[in-house]
Enzyme design. Sequence first.
Site, PDB file in Angstrom:
ATOM      1  N   TYR A   1      -7.447   5.605 -37.396  1.00  0.00           N
ATOM      2  CA  TYR A   1      -5.977   5.538 -37.826  1.00  0.00           C
ATOM      3  C   TYR A   1      -5.977   6.316 -39.114  1.00  0.00           C
ATOM      4  CZ  TYR A   1      -4.866   2.527 -33.841  1.00  0.00           C
ATOM      5  OH  TYR A   1      -4.630   1.925 -32.860  1.00  0.00           O
TER       6      TYR A   1
ATOM      7  N   GLU B   1       8.120 -19.745 -37.124  1.00  0.00           N
ATOM      8  CA  GLU B   1       8.860 -19.156 -36.071  1.00  0.00           C
ATOM      9  C   GLU B   1      10.291 -19.068 -36.689  1.00  0.00           C
ATOM     10  OE1 GLU B   1       8.025 -21.861 -32.560  1.00  0.00           O
ATOM     11  OE2 GLU B   1       7.046 -20.045 -31.877  1.00  0.00           O
TER      12      GLU B   1
END
Length: 406
Positions: A302, A380
């Site tokens: 990348y 979360e």
Amino acid sequence: MLGEVTAGDAVLDAAQDVLPTMVDLRRKLHRQPELGLDLPYTQSQVLQTIDDLGLTVNVGKGLSSVIADLDTGRPGPTILLRGDMDALPMPEDTGLEFSSEVDNRMHACGHDAHTAMLAGAATILAGMRDSLSGTVRFMFQPGEEGAGGAKIMIEQDLLDGVDAAFALHVAPNAPDGIFGWKPGPALASADEFDIVVKGRGGHASTPHWAGDPTPVAAELVLALQTMVTRTVDAFDPAIVTVTMLQGGTVHNVIPEHVNLGGTIRAVSERTRHLVWDNIRRVAEGVAAAHGCTAEVTIHEGYPVTINDPAFAAWAASVADETFGLGHTYEMGSPIMGAEDFSYVLQKVPGAMLFLGVCPPDNPNPFEAPSCHSNRMVLHEGSMATGAAMHAAVAIKYLSSGGDLSA
Ligand code: NI
């Protein structure tokens, strides 16, 4: 004419409303992690979640990507929001009640949360479509962990008509709800190299009749480190790490060849190419000095992830506006990991920001297990922050007609 829609309480409230759905989706994906470009279960869960939002949905050819457009039918720019979906081939040791149910697979880079946050943002923005003008493109991407899914999606017209792109990556070892941003290079390039040092095999007791590649390989490990410190600008850094060194089969035989391999990281294309050239020159030169040869292979990975400076600063200002001052910090240095969002940012202006998601009960966020740790956990509740940020960036971008100075 439409009045300007500001990202504010409405977005934060909507993000809280959609949080239970995001938690549910994230846990489903966490239990069933999938690898690479083929993520049938993950793709089906995403399609189900966004099914009733009125989006124009296209799935990839030969990979489990989803491109979903929220086209308001009114003129305006197009902004792309990205979430990657793949997991890692590694065991999970978090002890979470919704831990991976597949051996040696784990969502250890938080891509399950990225997917859930993007689906959450789609829900929020679809609920506001009547006050938006332009298009929001949601990029659900497989194959970030090495397979270059973003590059394939670009080849399948992902960026047609796109004016800007935005992504978030979670940071489980940074304080909850805080955005890190950086103008310019944000993540490194990641290439691999292999070197075969070739000599002449022989008896270990008579090295003068052989051409021993082992001391050449040893010298090369050190020479590569010297090369980095003597030829690379300290303010435009590179890392060369030899991670593999293999040669020989038994104690009394000089082998014919020794293999080295490792990784190359850089934060500019200039230094990246300089290091490729220098590895070749040093390997071939050191080998030749001892009557051996060296074959160097560079495996291009990348590229550097380069945030558009103006867009990155603008996105940080959107975070300040949405969440209040004190929720952003400018990073002093890039991250030496790599991202295939780099391919998107080569084509259109945009930025990737990092969202701190360390569970708030951890007193030492900076010591928490990071991405790619078998013990990585995230808060979360911060998915509401991430979804709100995605939505706020899109709302602000569309309402300003794509003019970052507006
Ligand atoms: Ni990642």
